[in-house]
Structure formats: structure tokens, C-alpha cells
Design an enzyme around this catalytic site. Structure first.
Site, mmCIF file in Angstrom:
data_model
loop_
_atom_site.group_PDB
_atom_site.id
_atom_site.type_symbol
_atom_site.label_atom_id
_atom_site.label_comp_id
_atom_site.label_asym_id
_atom_site.label_seq_id
_atom_site.Cartn_x
_atom_site.Cartn_y
_atom_site.Cartn_z
ATOM 1 N N SER A 177 0.819 -1.203 0.000
ATOM 2 C CA SER A 177 0.000 0.000 0.000
ATOM 3 C C SER A 177 0.857 1.259 0.000
ATOM 4 C CB SER A 177 -0.962 -0.057 1.186
ATOM 5 O OG SER A 177 -1.974 0.904 1.071
ATOM 6 N N ASP A 345 -9.884 -5.637 -4.395
ATOM 7 C CA ASP A 345 -9.258 -4.564 -3.626
ATOM 8 C C ASP A 345 -9.910 -3.225 -3.939
ATOM 9 O OD1 ASP A 345 -7.499 -2.759 -2.367
ATOM 10 O OD2 ASP A 345 -5.752 -4.008 -2.801
ATOM 11 N N HIS A 378 -7.568 -5.776 -0.133
ATOM 12 C CA HIS A 378 -6.384 -5.022 0.288
ATOM 13 C C HIS A 378 -5.602 -5.675 1.425
ATOM 14 C CE1 HIS A 378 -4.207 -1.297 -0.285
ATOM 15 N NE2 HIS A 378 -4.153 -1.111 1.021
#
Length: 402
Positions: A177, A345, A378
């Protein structure tokens, strides 16, 4: 009440909220955050308890922040690492513990150590174990005057240089991320290439204006964190006790159910280890700077990977009306990249990742590995129970070939 709803809403909708959101049920902000005792550090609580050796290091950035780095120099067998160092960077609202929460057979930090790598894990500035500074304390507003750009320009270079100088070896990098964004920024400027061997980037964050999450898009459009910043709340700490009643109104406005907050903001994670929820709650989520949230929301609103937008003051900061942008097409085509993204995601959206991959269309074919997992959202990329087989093993194969 309205302002608290808005603050709480924004605090949970960006990146690494993890399973802590399930165990904690409210969010709030505060300017108080005390430094923990080293006795209760990650080495003692999460690494040594699993039978691994662990070292605690510190590195000071050029702008004065004192970061904690953890080193796992051997596998569980005690055999010293015989492969290059790997530096692992967490995402927003996380710290290094996120790579160690699950069992040694499931956590990336342990898996890499048992595979023979010299493992280094970064605790980013402002997180529980990286609250030090050469002249400021966390009570000073100036301490929190940073965004992901400072993480890219100061934290990552300081960490990479420290490991490189200590080990004398070029480094493999792994990031999730926000940890991918700081790498992209450096690579697009040709930085750190003399010290990095390769980079594995999970749930990549670069282009961000096609996010699937209505909640995230809405928050960015309303620029919610900006209200907090100008109220003087420079430090942002998401915590938990009563989030349901704050978020309930948001869910109603969006006409969507609030059954699972993680799913609502990160996408429907398929494979989290629910039996480890108590460990997650003990550590996450971690603080960040409100300015960082503003900068991320600027990216979502504009679709650009740009420096912080100061509005009318841009002319003073940059000598131009608009903030300069980072060009992902400038990433050296010969630099080895492993990029993995998921079909579920909401934050590293498939459409946005495809724009990034288009930026990399001229990358040397033998230096770019792209792994797509349709069922992953995610948080699966760091805490899925099957991540070793479907993600980490291919990633280690990539490292071994570079």
C-alpha cells in the site's frame, strides 16, 4: 457530533485498517501518544516468542526523525542468513508488527527469515516505536508536519542506506500500500538504485482516482481530513470503542450495509485469520499525520501523483501554481519489479493498477513480474492464511532470480 462523525469516517477509510477494526469499535483523535518501553517492543512480544533472534536498531533521518528498525538475522533453526537483506515497509495506520502477526508459517517476516534472507522491518515515523526526534516531541505540531512525500524523501532513503552500509549488500525491498507509493516515488526519480536489488510491491498505490469504494471516494471529495488539520489536530490516531454509531449514518447515506467495516473500505478480504484478532487489536491501528491523509485525498480527487498541494501557496513552495507531479514512466525499465494486486481490492483498484502497468509498458519483460489474484482484497496481501502459497512463494522465487 457531526464533526466527530466526519473525523471518525475518514480515519478508517484509507489503507491499512486491518482486522483491528473488527475488535475496536470507535475512532478518535488526540495529541497524546507516549513512547513505549523497549521491554515491550516487537522483538520481545512477537519475534523472540516464536523462537527467532531479533535485533532492534535505530536510524535518524535527515529531517531529524528517529526510526526503529527490526532485524531478524537468522531463521528459526538458528542458521545465519545466507541470502541478501530484505527491507519490508508497512502501509498507512500500520507498523512493522503487521508482518509478524500470524504464525511463522503465514507471516512474511518469518517466512523470509526461514528462507535464508536477512530480514529488516521498518517502523515508520509517528508509529508506536518510532516517536523519537532530535529536537521535537510528539506533542509539538511541527512533529506532524509531513505526508507520504517525507516518508519517500527521508524515511525510505535513511532505512535503505542504513541496511546497505551495515550489511554491505544491495537490498531487496517489499512494500504494501503506502509502502509501495514511497518506493515508486524514489524509483521514478532514479533514486536508491545503487543500493536496491529489486522491489516487490503488494497492493500498489500510485494512481488513485478510480477507487471502487464509495466511502473512500466520498471522503476524498469532501476533503474531510482538511477540517481536522485546520482545527489544529496535526496528529491523527484511529482507535476503537464506538465506531458503529458514528459510521451508521454514513452507511445509511451511502445506502449500503455496515456488516463488515473492513469489507466496506478495503474490499471483501477472502482469507484473514480471525483467530489472531486479539493480537491485531493489541498493536493496530497506528498514528499518522493529518497532513498525510490530506495528501492522499488530493491524489484521489485529482488522479495525479503530485507533491502536496498548498493551493495559493504553491508559488512559494514550488515556484509554480500547481504542485509538480511524479512520472511513473521514468522508473528504469531494467529495474526488477514484482507487482501483485487483487480483483476485490477497493483501495488498490484494478483500473488504477492497469494505468500503472501501462506506465510500465516499456519495462523489460524479464524484469517485470505481475501477479493478479482475483479473490484478494487489500488486507489479504499481508494477512491472508494462504498468502505463502499464492503470493509469498512466487515473490521469493522473484527475489532468488534477482
Amino acid at each position: 457530533m457531526a464533526s466527530r462523525v466526519r473525523i471518525s469516517f475518514f480515519s478508517i477509510l484509507l489503507f491499512c485498517i486491518t482486522a483491528a477494526a473488527e475488535g475496536r469499535k470507535s475512532l478518535y483523535t488526540t495529541n497524546e501518544f507516549s513512547a513505549p518501553s523497549p521491554v515491550n517492543g516487537i522483538c520481545k512480544t512477537l519475534v523472540e516468542t516464536q523462537g527467532y533472534k531479533c535485533e532492534e536498531h535505530t536510524v535518524t533521518t535527515n529531517d531529524g526523525y528517529i526510526l526503529s528498525l527490526l532485524r531478524i538475522p537468522t531463521g528459526r533453526s538458528g542458521k545465519k542468513a545466507d541470502k541478501p537483506p530484505v527491507l519490508i515497509q508497512h502501509g498507512l495506520f500500520c507498523d512493522a508488527a503487521i508482518w509478524l502477526f500470524d504464525s511463522p508459517e503465514q507471516s512474511l517476516g518469518f517466512i523470509l527469515a526461514d528462507s535464508g534472507f536477512d530480514v529488516w522491518l521498518v517502523n515508520g515515523r509517528g508509529t508506536k516505536y518510532s516517536t523519537g526526534h532530535t529536537s521535537l516531541t510528539t506533542y509539538d505540531k511541527a512533529y506532524w508536519d509531513w505526508s507520504w512525500e517525507e516518508l519517500a524523501n527521508y524515511d525510505l532513503p535513511a532505512s535503505v542506506e542504513y541496511v546497505f552500509d551495515l550489511t554491505g549488500q544491495k537490498i531487496h525491498y517489499a512494500g504494501h500500500s503506502q509502502g509501495t507509493l514511497v518506493a515508486f516515488v524514489n524509483l521514478s526519480q532514479g533514486k536508491l538504485l545503487n543500493m536496491l536489488r529489486s522491489a516487490a510491491l503488494l497492493s500498489p498505490i500510485a494512481h488513485m482516482n478510480q477507487l471502487a469504494s464509495p466511502a473512500t471516494k466520498l471522503a476524498a471529495q469532501f476533503f474531510l481530513a482538511n477540517d481536522v488539520y485546520w482545527l489544529g489536530l496535526r496528529e491523527f490516531i484511529p482507535q476503537a470503542n464506538n465506531v458503529a454509531k458514528f459510521v451508521g449514518g454514513i452507511c445509511s447515506t451511502l445506502n449500503q450495509p455496515c456488516i463488515n467495516l473492513i469489507t466496506f473500505f478495503t474490499g471483501p478480504n477472502c482469507c484473514l485469520n480471525s483467530s489472531r484478532i486479539d493480537v491485531y487489536v493489541d498493536h493496530e491501528p497506528q498514528p499518522t499525520a493529518t497532513k498525510n491523509l490530506i495528501h492522499l485525498s488530493q491524489m484521489i480527487r485529482t488522479g495525479k501523483i503530485s507533491k502536496y498541494d498548498y493551493g495559493v501557496l504553491n508559488i512559494l513552495h514550488y515556484g509554480q501554481l500547481a504542485p509538480p507531479s511524479y512520472d511513473m514512466t521514468k522508473i528504469p525499465k531494467e529495474f526488477p519489479l514484482f507487482i501483485s494486486y487483487g480483483g476485490k481490492d477497493y483501495l488498490s483498484d484494478v483500473k488504477d493498477v492497469k494505468v500503472l502497468l501501462n506506465d510500465l509498458s516499456n519495462h523489460d519483460a524479464d524484469k517485470l513480474v505481475v501477479l493478479y489474484k482475483d479473490e484478494y482484497a487489500h488486507v489479504d496481501f499481508i494477512m491472508a492464511i494462504d498468502a505463502k502459497q499464492v503470493l509469498y512463494d512466487p515473490m521469493i522465487a522473484f527475489y532468488n532470480s534477482n
